[in-house]
Write a protein that holds these residues in place. Structure first.
Motif, PDB file in Angstrom:
ATOM      1  N   ALA A 126       0.833  -1.205   0.000  1.00  0.00           N
ATOM      2  CA  ALA A 126       0.000   0.000   0.000  1.00  0.00           C
ATOM      3  C   ALA A 126       0.869   1.257   0.000  1.00  0.00           C
ATOM      4  CB  ALA A 126      -0.939  -0.008   1.204  1.00  0.00           C
ATOM      5  N   ARG A 127       1.938   1.273   0.808  1.00  0.00           N
ATOM      6  CA  ARG A 127       2.844   2.420   0.832  1.00  0.00           C
ATOM      7  C   ARG A 127       3.513   2.609  -0.520  1.00  0.00           C
ATOM      8  NH1 ARG A 127       4.530   0.562   5.990  1.00  0.00           N
ATOM      9  NH2 ARG A 127       6.374  -0.352   5.028  1.00  0.00           N
ATOM     10  N   LYS A 128       3.942   1.511  -1.127  1.00  0.00           N
ATOM     11  CA  LYS A 128       4.628   1.588  -2.415  1.00  0.00           C
ATOM     12  C   LYS A 128       3.678   2.103  -3.501  1.00  0.00           C
ATOM     13  CE  LYS A 128       7.511  -1.138  -5.499  1.00  0.00           C
ATOM     14  NZ  LYS A 128       8.115  -2.439  -5.749  1.00  0.00           N
ATOM     15  N   GLU A 129       2.444   1.610  -3.500  1.00  0.00           N
ATOM     16  CA  GLU A 129       1.465   2.077  -4.483  1.00  0.00           C
ATOM     17  C   GLU A 129       1.156   3.552  -4.285  1.00  0.00           C
ATOM     18  OE1 GLU A 129      -1.848  -0.550  -4.091  1.00  0.00           O
ATOM     19  OE2 GLU A 129      -0.786  -2.237  -4.993  1.00  0.00           O
ATOM     20  N   ALA A 130       1.050   3.998  -3.033  1.00  0.00           N
ATOM     21  CA  ALA A 130       0.798   5.409  -2.753  1.00  0.00           C
ATOM     22  C   ALA A 130       1.974   6.264  -3.213  1.00  0.00           C
ATOM     23  CB  ALA A 130       0.536   5.615  -1.262  1.00  0.00           C
ATOM     24  N   GLN A 131       3.194   5.781  -3.001  1.00  0.00           N
ATOM     25  CA  GLN A 131       4.381   6.519  -3.423  1.00  0.00           C
ATOM     26  C   GLN A 131       4.425   6.611  -4.944  1.00  0.00           C
ATOM     27  OE1 GLN A 131       8.064   4.699  -2.303  1.00  0.00           O
ATOM     28  NE2 GLN A 131       9.300   6.432  -2.947  1.00  0.00           N
ATOM     29  N   ILE A 132       4.129   5.529  -5.626  1.00  0.00           N
ATOM     30  CA  ILE A 132       4.129   5.536  -7.095  1.00  0.00           C
ATOM     31  C   ILE A 132       3.064   6.491  -7.612  1.00  0.00           C
ATOM     32  CG2 ILE A 132       3.619   4.132  -9.126  1.00  0.00           C
ATOM     33  CD1 ILE A 132       5.044   1.809  -7.696  1.00  0.00           C
ATOM     34  N   ALA A 133       1.886   6.469  -6.987  1.00  0.00           N
ATOM     35  CA  ALA A 133       0.812   7.364  -7.409  1.00  0.00           C
ATOM     36  C   ALA A 133       1.210   8.823  -7.215  1.00  0.00           C
ATOM     37  CB  ALA A 133      -0.460   7.057  -6.629  1.00  0.00           C
ATOM     38  N   SER A 134       1.861   9.151  -6.097  1.00  0.00           N
ATOM     39  CA  SER A 134       2.273  10.540  -5.869  1.00  0.00           C
ATOM     40  C   SER A 134       3.375  10.944  -6.841  1.00  0.00           C
ATOM     41  CB  SER A 134       2.725  10.740  -4.428  1.00  0.00           C
ATOM     42  OG  SER A 134       3.931  10.059  -4.186  1.00  0.00           O
ATOM     43  N   GLU A 135       4.292  10.030  -7.170  1.00  0.00           N
ATOM     44  CA  GLU A 135       5.334  10.335  -8.147  1.00  0.00           C
ATOM     45  C   GLU A 135       4.734  10.555  -9.526  1.00  0.00           C
ATOM     46  OE1 GLU A 135       8.092   7.119  -7.857  1.00  0.00           O
ATOM     47  OE2 GLU A 135       8.992   7.886  -6.011  1.00  0.00           O
ATOM     48  N   ASP A 136       3.711   9.764  -9.878  1.00  0.00           N
ATOM     49  CA  ASP A 136       3.043   9.945 -11.163  1.00  0.00           C
ATOM     50  C   ASP A 136       2.362  11.304 -11.228  1.00  0.00           C
ATOM     51  OD1 ASP A 136       3.878   7.497 -12.053  1.00  0.00           O
ATOM     52  OD2 ASP A 136       1.971   6.472 -11.673  1.00  0.00           O
ATOM     53  N   LYS A 137       1.744  11.726 -10.119  1.00  0.00           N
ATOM     54  CA  LYS A 137       1.090  13.034 -10.096  1.00  0.00           C
ATOM     55  C   LYS A 137       2.112  14.148 -10.267  1.00  0.00           C
ATOM     56  CE  LYS A 137      -2.889  11.759  -7.296  1.00  0.00           C
ATOM     57  NZ  LYS A 137      -3.578  11.923  -6.009  1.00  0.00           N
ATOM     58  N   GLU A 138       3.273  14.031  -9.590  1.00  0.00           N
ATOM     59  CA  GLU A 138       4.323  15.036  -9.728  1.00  0.00           C
ATOM     60  C   GLU A 138       4.862  15.067 -11.149  1.00  0.00           C
ATOM     61  OE1 GLU A 138       7.380  14.558  -6.836  1.00  0.00           O
ATOM     62  OE2 GLU A 138       5.951  14.493  -5.171  1.00  0.00           O
ATOM     63  N   TYR A 139       5.038  13.903 -11.757  1.00  0.00           N
ATOM     64  CA  TYR A 139       5.535  13.820 -13.118  1.00  0.00           C
ATOM     65  C   TYR A 139       4.548  14.472 -14.078  1.00  0.00           C
ATOM     66  CZ  TYR A 139       7.180  11.838 -17.520  1.00  0.00           C
ATOM     67  OH  TYR A 139       7.616  11.677 -18.794  1.00  0.00           O
ATOM     68  N   ASP A 140       3.256  14.175 -13.908  1.00  0.00           N
ATOM     69  CA  ASP A 140       2.237  14.778 -14.755  1.00  0.00           C
ATOM     70  C   ASP A 140       2.214  16.290 -14.578  1.00  0.00           C
ATOM     71  OD1 ASP A 140       1.558  12.290 -15.715  1.00  0.00           O
ATOM     72  OD2 ASP A 140      -0.161  12.029 -14.358  1.00  0.00           O
ATOM     73  N   LYS A 141       2.381  16.773 -13.348  1.00  0.00           N
ATOM     74  CA  LYS A 141       2.398  18.213 -13.072  1.00  0.00           C
ATOM     75  C   LYS A 141       3.576  18.868 -13.777  1.00  0.00           C
ATOM     76  CE  LYS A 141       2.468  21.465  -9.228  1.00  0.00           C
ATOM     77  NZ  LYS A 141       2.570  21.610  -7.777  1.00  0.00           N
ATOM     78  N   GLU A 142       4.757  18.232 -13.747  1.00  0.00           N
ATOM     79  CA  GLU A 142       5.928  18.768 -14.430  1.00  0.00           C
ATOM     80  C   GLU A 142       5.709  18.824 -15.938  1.00  0.00           C
ATOM     81  OE1 GLU A 142       9.203  16.356 -13.249  1.00  0.00           O
ATOM     82  OE2 GLU A 142       9.209  17.136 -11.195  1.00  0.00           O
ATOM     83  N   LYS A 143       5.075  17.810 -16.499  1.00  0.00           N
ATOM     84  CA  LYS A 143       4.798  17.782 -17.936  1.00  0.00           C
ATOM     85  C   LYS A 143       3.867  18.921 -18.326  1.00  0.00           C
ATOM     86  CE  LYS A 143       7.041  14.389 -19.680  1.00  0.00           C
ATOM     87  NZ  LYS A 143       8.039  14.601 -20.693  1.00  0.00           N
ATOM     88  N   VAL A 144       2.846  19.189 -17.515  1.00  0.00           N
ATOM     89  CA  VAL A 144       1.907  20.272 -17.797  1.00  0.00           C
ATOM     90  C   VAL A 144       2.633  21.607 -17.750  1.00  0.00           C
ATOM     91  CG1 VAL A 144      -0.103  21.508 -16.881  1.00  0.00           C
ATOM     92  CG2 VAL A 144      -0.143  19.018 -17.051  1.00  0.00           C
ATOM     93  N   GLU A 145       3.496  21.800 -16.742  1.00  0.00           N
ATOM     94  CA  GLU A 145       4.261  23.038 -16.636  1.00  0.00           C
ATOM     95  C   GLU A 145       5.212  23.197 -17.811  1.00  0.00           C
ATOM     96  OE1 GLU A 145       6.202  22.920 -12.883  1.00  0.00           O
ATOM     97  OE2 GLU A 145       4.349  23.209 -11.738  1.00  0.00           O
ATOM     98  N   GLU A 146       5.818  22.111 -18.250  1.00  0.00           N
ATOM     99  CA  GLU A 146       6.753  22.144 -19.367  1.00  0.00           C
ATOM    100  C   GLU A 146       6.036  22.527 -20.658  1.00  0.00           C
ATOM    101  OE1 GLU A 146       9.296  18.721 -21.292  1.00  0.00           O
ATOM    102  OE2 GLU A 146       9.888  19.069 -19.207  1.00  0.00           O
ATOM    103  N   LYS A 147       4.830  22.005 -20.868  1.00  0.00           N
ATOM    104  CA  LYS A 147       4.062  22.330 -22.060  1.00  0.00           C
ATOM    105  C   LYS A 147       3.597  23.780 -22.023  1.00  0.00           C
ATOM    106  CE  LYS A 147       2.392  17.729 -23.172  1.00  0.00           C
ATOM    107  NZ  LYS A 147       1.220  16.863 -23.294  1.00  0.00           N
ATOM    108  N   ALA A 148       3.303  24.281 -20.825  1.00  0.00           N
ATOM    109  CA  ALA A 148       2.818  25.653 -20.701  1.00  0.00           C
ATOM    110  C   ALA A 148       3.914  26.667 -21.008  1.00  0.00           C
ATOM    111  CB  ALA A 148       2.278  25.886 -19.293  1.00  0.00           C
ATOM    112  N   ASN A 149       5.156  26.415 -20.691  1.00  0.00           N
ATOM    113  CA  ASN A 149       6.249  27.361 -20.890  1.00  0.00           C
ATOM    114  C   ASN A 149       7.486  26.629 -21.415  1.00  0.00           C
ATOM    115  OD1 ASN A 149       7.753  29.631 -20.915  1.00  0.00           O
ATOM    116  ND2 ASN A 149       7.646  30.029 -18.717  1.00  0.00           N
TER     117      ASN A 149
END
Length: 183
Positions: A107-130
Motif C-alpha cells: 500500500a505504501r509503495k502504491e501510494a508513493q508511485i501514485a504521488s510520483e506519477d502526479k508530480e511527473y504529470d504536473k511537471e509535464k503540464v508546466e513544461e508544455k505551458a512554458n
C-alpha cells in the motif's frame, strides 16, 4: 498450465503446475513440520504412511480449526498432535503478521508511485505551458530546439577543438615548412 522455469539465482529447475499456496502458514514451515513429523513417526517405529495421516490432521486443523478426537485416532497421534499444535499456532500468528506487513508495504509503495506519477504529470503540464524556460539535465530548450549546455571551454560534440602548438619545437617546425605544410 504445465511450465518449466529455471531459477537463475539458485540454478534450480522446476517442472509442474504452479499452485497457489492457500494455507495460513509458510511453505517452508509446512515442509519443516512434515520433516519433523516424519522423524517422530520413524523414531516411534511406525510406517511412513502415518506421516501422511498426521499431515491430513494438521491440514484440517489449519483450514477449519478441527482438532482430532480420541474417537478417531490412536493415543500416540493425539499426543503428537498436541505437542505440535502450539508450534502450528505460533506459525499461523507469525504468517498473519508477515502478510499484514507485506500488505502495508504494498500500500505504501502504491501510494508513493501514485504521488510520483502526479508530480511527473504536473511537471509535464508546466513544461508544455512554458517550453522556452524548461530545463532538463545538461540541456536547455531554446525556441523549440534542444541544444547542449556546456560548462567551461569544452566544445560541443562534433566541433573540433582549436589546436595550438603544444611546445616551442612544434611551433618552430611548422614555421620552417613552406605554406603551412605539415611534416
Amino acid at each position: 498450465m504445465n511450465t518449466t522455469s529455471k531459477n537463475i539465482q539458485r540454478g534450480k529447475t522446476t517442472t509442474g503446475k504452479k499452485t497457489n499456496w492457500d494455507k495460513p502458514i509458510s511453505r517452508a514451515f509446512y515442509e519443516k513440520l512434515r520433516a519433523k513429523i516424519k522423524g517422530i513417526i520413524t523414531t516411534l517405529g511406525y510406517v511412513s504412511g502415518y506421516t501422511d495421516e498426521m499431515m491430513k490432521m494438521i491440514d484440517r486443523y489449519l483450514v477449519s480449526g478441527e482438532l482430532p478426537t480420541r474417537y478417531y485416532c490412536e493415543e500416540y497421534i493425539m499426543a503428537l498432535f498436541s505437542a505440535l499444535r502450539y508450534d502450528v499456532d505460533e506459525a499461523v500468528r507469525r504468517s498473519a503478521a508477515a502478510r499484514q506487513r507485506a500488505a502495508e508495504r504494498r500500500a505504501r509503495k502504491e501510494a508513493q508511485i501514485a504521488s510520483e506519477d502526479k508530480e511527473y504529470d504536473k511537471e509535464k503540464v508546466e513544461e508544455k505551458a512554458n517550453p522556452t524556460t524548461a530545463k532538463a539535465d545538461g540541456q536547455a530548450m531554446r525556441g523549440g530546439r534542444v541544444t547542449a549546455v556546456h560548462c567551461g571551454d569544452a566544445p560541443a560534440r562534433g566541433v573540433p577543438k582549436p589546436c595550438a602548438p603544444s611546445s616551442q619545437a612544434d611551433a618552430s617546425r611548422s614555421a620552417r615548412l613552406p605554406n603551412g605544410a605539415r611534416g
